[in-house]
Write a protein that holds these residues in place. Structure first.
Motif, PDB file in Angstrom:
ATOM      1  N   PHE A  40     -13.295  27.988  10.065  1.00  0.00           N
ATOM      2  CA  PHE A  40     -13.567  28.111   8.635  1.00  0.00           C
ATOM      3  C   PHE A  40     -14.787  27.291   8.242  1.00  0.00           C
ATOM      4  CE2 PHE A  40      -9.583  30.251   8.307  1.00  0.00           C
ATOM      5  CZ  PHE A  40      -9.596  30.925   7.094  1.00  0.00           C
ATOM      6  N   ARG A  41     -14.934  26.105   8.813  1.00  0.00           N
ATOM      7  CA  ARG A  41     -16.106  25.283   8.504  1.00  0.00           C
ATOM      8  C   ARG A  41     -17.390  25.919   9.014  1.00  0.00           C
ATOM      9  NH1 ARG A  41     -13.034  19.555   9.596  1.00  0.00           N
ATOM     10  NH2 ARG A  41     -12.701  19.001   7.394  1.00  0.00           N
ATOM     11  N   LEU A  42     -17.254  26.710  10.092  1.00  0.00           N
ATOM     12  CA  LEU A  42     -18.417  27.423  10.622  1.00  0.00           C
ATOM     13  C   LEU A  42     -18.704  28.716   9.866  1.00  0.00           C
ATOM     14  CD1 LEU A  42     -17.752  26.952  14.452  1.00  0.00           C
ATOM     15  CD2 LEU A  42     -19.509  25.814  13.069  1.00  0.00           C
ATOM     16  N   GLY A  43     -17.848  29.016   8.877  1.00  0.00           N
ATOM     17  CA  GLY A  43     -18.061  30.204   8.067  1.00  0.00           C
ATOM     18  C   GLY A  43     -17.585  31.488   8.706  1.00  0.00           C
ATOM     19  N   VAL A  44     -16.750  31.384   9.758  1.00  0.00           N
ATOM     20  CA  VAL A  44     -16.269  32.596  10.437  1.00  0.00           C
ATOM     21  C   VAL A  44     -14.757  32.765  10.263  1.00  0.00           C
ATOM     22  CG1 VAL A  44     -18.143  32.674  12.105  1.00  0.00           C
ATOM     23  CG2 VAL A  44     -16.082  31.343  12.633  1.00  0.00           C
ATOM     24  N   GLY A  45     -14.190  32.062   9.289  1.00  0.00           N
ATOM     25  CA  GLY A  45     -12.772  32.246   8.994  1.00  0.00           C
ATOM     26  C   GLY A  45     -12.570  33.487   8.143  1.00  0.00           C
ATOM     27  N   GLY A  46     -11.375  34.055   8.218  1.00  0.00           N
ATOM     28  CA  GLY A  46     -11.095  35.238   7.415  1.00  0.00           C
ATOM     29  C   GLY A  46      -9.622  35.586   7.440  1.00  0.00           C
TER      30      GLY A  46
ATOM     31  N   ASP B  25      -4.441  42.845   7.330  1.00  0.00           N
ATOM     32  CA  ASP B  25      -4.775  43.284   5.972  1.00  0.00           C
ATOM     33  C   ASP B  25      -4.607  42.159   4.947  1.00  0.00           C
ATOM     34  OD1 ASP B  25      -2.018  43.058   5.686  1.00  0.00           O
ATOM     35  OD2 ASP B  25      -1.659  45.205   5.445  1.00  0.00           O
ATOM     36  N   GLY B  26      -4.187  40.991   5.404  1.00  0.00           N
ATOM     37  CA  GLY B  26      -4.063  39.837   4.503  1.00  0.00           C
ATOM     38  C   GLY B  26      -2.833  39.862   3.622  1.00  0.00           C
TER      39      GLY B  26
ATOM     40  N   ASN C 252      -1.492  35.880   3.037  1.00  0.00           N
ATOM     41  CA  ASN C 252      -2.535  35.356   3.904  1.00  0.00           C
ATOM     42  C   ASN C 252      -3.905  35.451   3.236  1.00  0.00           C
ATOM     43  OD1 ASN C 252      -4.689  36.421   6.229  1.00  0.00           O
ATOM     44  ND2 ASN C 252      -3.536  34.577   6.791  1.00  0.00           N
ATOM     45  N   ARG C 253      -4.112  36.487   2.441  1.00  0.00           N
ATOM     46  CA  ARG C 253      -5.385  36.638   1.740  1.00  0.00           C
ATOM     47  C   ARG C 253      -5.602  35.505   0.740  1.00  0.00           C
ATOM     48  NH1 ARG C 253      -8.924  40.703   1.024  1.00  0.00           N
ATOM     49  NH2 ARG C 253      -7.530  42.176   2.090  1.00  0.00           N
ATOM     50  N   VAL C 254      -4.573  35.183  -0.041  1.00  0.00           N
ATOM     51  CA  VAL C 254      -4.677  34.098  -1.020  1.00  0.00           C
ATOM     52  C   VAL C 254      -4.907  32.767  -0.312  1.00  0.00           C
ATOM     53  CG1 VAL C 254      -3.394  32.763  -2.738  1.00  0.00           C
ATOM     54  CG2 VAL C 254      -3.326  35.266  -2.799  1.00  0.00           C
TER      55      VAL C 254
ATOM     56  N   ALA D  75      -8.223  30.356  -0.619  1.00  0.00           N
ATOM     57  CA  ALA D  75      -8.038  28.969  -1.063  1.00  0.00           C
ATOM     58  C   ALA D  75      -8.655  27.995  -0.065  1.00  0.00           C
ATOM     59  CB  ALA D  75      -6.553  28.671  -1.256  1.00  0.00           C
ATOM     60  N   LEU D  76      -8.490  28.267   1.235  1.00  0.00           N
ATOM     61  CA  LEU D  76      -9.060  27.385   2.252  1.00  0.00           C
ATOM     62  C   LEU D  76     -10.581  27.463   2.243  1.00  0.00           C
ATOM     63  CD1 LEU D  76      -8.746  25.400   4.516  1.00  0.00           C
ATOM     64  CD2 LEU D  76      -8.273  27.297   6.099  1.00  0.00           C
ATOM     65  N   GLY D  77     -11.121  28.682   2.097  1.00  0.00           N
ATOM     66  CA  GLY D  77     -12.574  28.827   1.999  1.00  0.00           C
ATOM     67  C   GLY D  77     -13.137  28.085   0.799  1.00  0.00           C
ATOM     68  N   LYS D  78     -12.427  28.157  -0.319  1.00  0.00           N
ATOM     69  CA  LYS D  78     -12.846  27.462  -1.541  1.00  0.00           C
ATOM     70  C   LYS D  78     -12.825  25.953  -1.350  1.00  0.00           C
ATOM     71  CE  LYS D  78     -11.530  26.998  -6.434  1.00  0.00           C
ATOM     72  NZ  LYS D  78     -10.521  27.420  -7.454  1.00  0.00           N
ATOM     73  N   ALA D  79     -11.766  25.440  -0.721  1.00  0.00           N
ATOM     74  CA  ALA D  79     -11.645  23.995  -0.501  1.00  0.00           C
ATOM     75  C   ALA D  79     -12.744  23.468   0.413  1.00  0.00           C
ATOM     76  CB  ALA D  79     -10.276  23.664   0.078  1.00  0.00           C
ATOM     77  N   LEU D  80     -13.191  24.323   1.349  1.00  0.00           N
ATOM     78  CA  LEU D  80     -14.225  23.913   2.304  1.00  0.00           C
ATOM     79  C   LEU D  80     -15.624  24.360   1.887  1.00  0.00           C
ATOM     80  CD1 LEU D  80     -12.357  24.780   5.638  1.00  0.00           C
ATOM     81  CD2 LEU D  80     -12.772  22.498   4.699  1.00  0.00           C
ATOM     82  N   HIS D  81     -15.703  25.101   0.752  1.00  0.00           N
ATOM     83  CA  HIS D  81     -16.986  25.630   0.265  1.00  0.00           C
ATOM     84  C   HIS D  81     -17.656  26.497   1.335  1.00  0.00           C
ATOM     85  CE1 HIS D  81     -16.486  22.856  -3.077  1.00  0.00           C
ATOM     86  NE2 HIS D  81     -16.354  21.865  -2.218  1.00  0.00           N
ATOM     87  N   ARG D  82     -16.830  27.383   1.917  1.00  0.00           N
ATOM     88  CA  ARG D  82     -17.328  28.276   2.964  1.00  0.00           C
ATOM     89  C   ARG D  82     -16.897  29.714   2.670  1.00  0.00           C
ATOM     90  NH1 ARG D  82     -19.730  24.351   3.847  1.00  0.00           N
ATOM     91  NH2 ARG D  82     -20.095  23.247   5.834  1.00  0.00           N
ATOM     92  N   PRO D  83     -17.700  30.690   3.123  1.00  0.00           N
ATOM     93  CA  PRO D  83     -17.309  32.095   2.938  1.00  0.00           C
ATOM     94  C   PRO D  83     -16.159  32.457   3.860  1.00  0.00           C
ATOM     95  CG  PRO D  83     -19.273  31.947   4.307  1.00  0.00           C
ATOM     96  CD  PRO D  83     -18.999  30.546   3.817  1.00  0.00           C
ATOM     97  N   THR D  84     -15.412  33.501   3.500  1.00  0.00           N
ATOM     98  CA  THR D  84     -14.284  33.963   4.328  1.00  0.00           C
ATOM     99  C   THR D  84     -14.398  35.483   4.472  1.00  0.00           C
ATOM    100  OG1 THR D  84     -12.906  34.082   2.333  1.00  0.00           O
ATOM    101  CG2 THR D  84     -12.754  32.078   3.652  1.00  0.00           C
ATOM    102  N   ILE D  85     -15.406  35.908   5.187  1.00  0.00           N
ATOM    103  CA  ILE D  85     -15.736  37.341   5.223  1.00  0.00           C
ATOM    104  C   ILE D  85     -15.467  37.991   6.582  1.00  0.00           C
ATOM    105  CG2 ILE D  85     -17.457  37.183   3.387  1.00  0.00           C
ATOM    106  CD1 ILE D  85     -19.613  37.047   5.539  1.00  0.00           C
TER     107      ILE D  85
END
Length: 272
Positions: free
Chosen positions: A156-162, A166-167, A205-207, A211-221
């Protein structure tokens, strides 16, 4: 108060033992006789023993998962029954519940899979204890020092979390801060019976991912297809992809007030 802990070196055990000055360590391979010696003067036993569940299962590793939980607890209970211990708090998991069904402690149906069977056997052995006994069914324990969240942080910190699949899968979680306080609450109130150690607010899982992307200021795409997890972990992938919607009715009825009921606040504070 004197506490004995099995599985003390794990993520949860490390967090719990920091709250007590007088702690005895019981190891998985200790004999009944040695455990009985260690339990001299012990008030409460916290049973956290168990081999890691997130690992590719084969026939031999399933035997290890069973032995490290069921057999270890059987030996522990035999020693406790002959001791002056006043309270046993054993462990289980929300994997005992079926997928895609809202569940609380009144739910009687057990998941028709290996995890459901393992948790059920584990609990039954703990409940054979002659001393007052409580069982905590863990959700996903969140804390940056260990557990699932620690494993998620790097991608997630590397920006490759998602999202996974289907979440839509439900995640029943608990912060390590709340979990430690729940143990204190159970001990101080001499609680017995089954308790879901989960937040009152499970999320998809989507929410959780957002939330984790927001906390780390990273995209989750970058979504992670379920088949990739199945290739890596085989049958054990179900631990990650399963949908467990579990509520802590018994804890709330007993009066426990959650410190981190909300996923956004929990992740923000845990990752500060």
């Amino acid at each position: 108060m004197k506490i004995a802990i099995t599985g003390a070196s794990g993520f949860v055990g490390t967090a719990i033992q920091q709250q007590y000055k007088d702690v005895v360590y019981v190891h998985r391979n200790d004999s009944k006789e040695l455990i009985l010696e260690k339990l001299e003067g012990v008030d409460v036993v916290i049973n956290l023993a168990g081999a890691p569940i997130i690992k590719r299962w084969n026939k031999e590793y399933k035997k290890i998962l069973i032995s490290s939980r069921v057999d270890t607890t059987k030996t522990l209970v035999a020693a406790i029954n002959e001791s002056e211990v006043k309270h046993l708090i054993s462990t289980s998991a929300v994997g005992i519940y079926p997928d895609n069904v809202p569940c609380d402690e009144t739910t009687k149906e057990i998941a028709d899979d290996f995890l459901g069977s393992l948790a059920s056997r584990w609990e039954n052995v703990a409940l054979s204890c002659s001393k007052p006994t409580a069982i905590l069914r863990f959700g996903i324990v969140l804390g940056k020092e260990g557990g699932a969240l620690k494993q998620m942080l790097t991608p997630f910190r590397l920006g490759v979390g998602g999202i996974i699949g289907d979440g839509k899968a439900m995640m029943s979680w608990i912060s390590i801060v709340d979990l430690v306080h729940i143990y204190k609450f159970v001990i101080e109130n001499n609680l017995t019976g089954i308790y879901n150690a989960t937040t009152p607010n499970p999320v998809t899982n989507r929410v959780f991912t957002k939330a984790l992307g927001k906390a780390l200021h990273r995209p989750t795409i970058f979504p992670l297809p379920e088949f990739v997890l199945k290739i890596i972990y085989g049958e054990a992938a179900g631990v990650v992809t399963g949908s467990k919607e579990v509520y802590p009715k018994a804890l709330q009825d007993a009066g426990y007030q959650f410190i981190h009921p909300d996923i956004d606040r929990a992740l923000k504070e845990l990752l500060q």
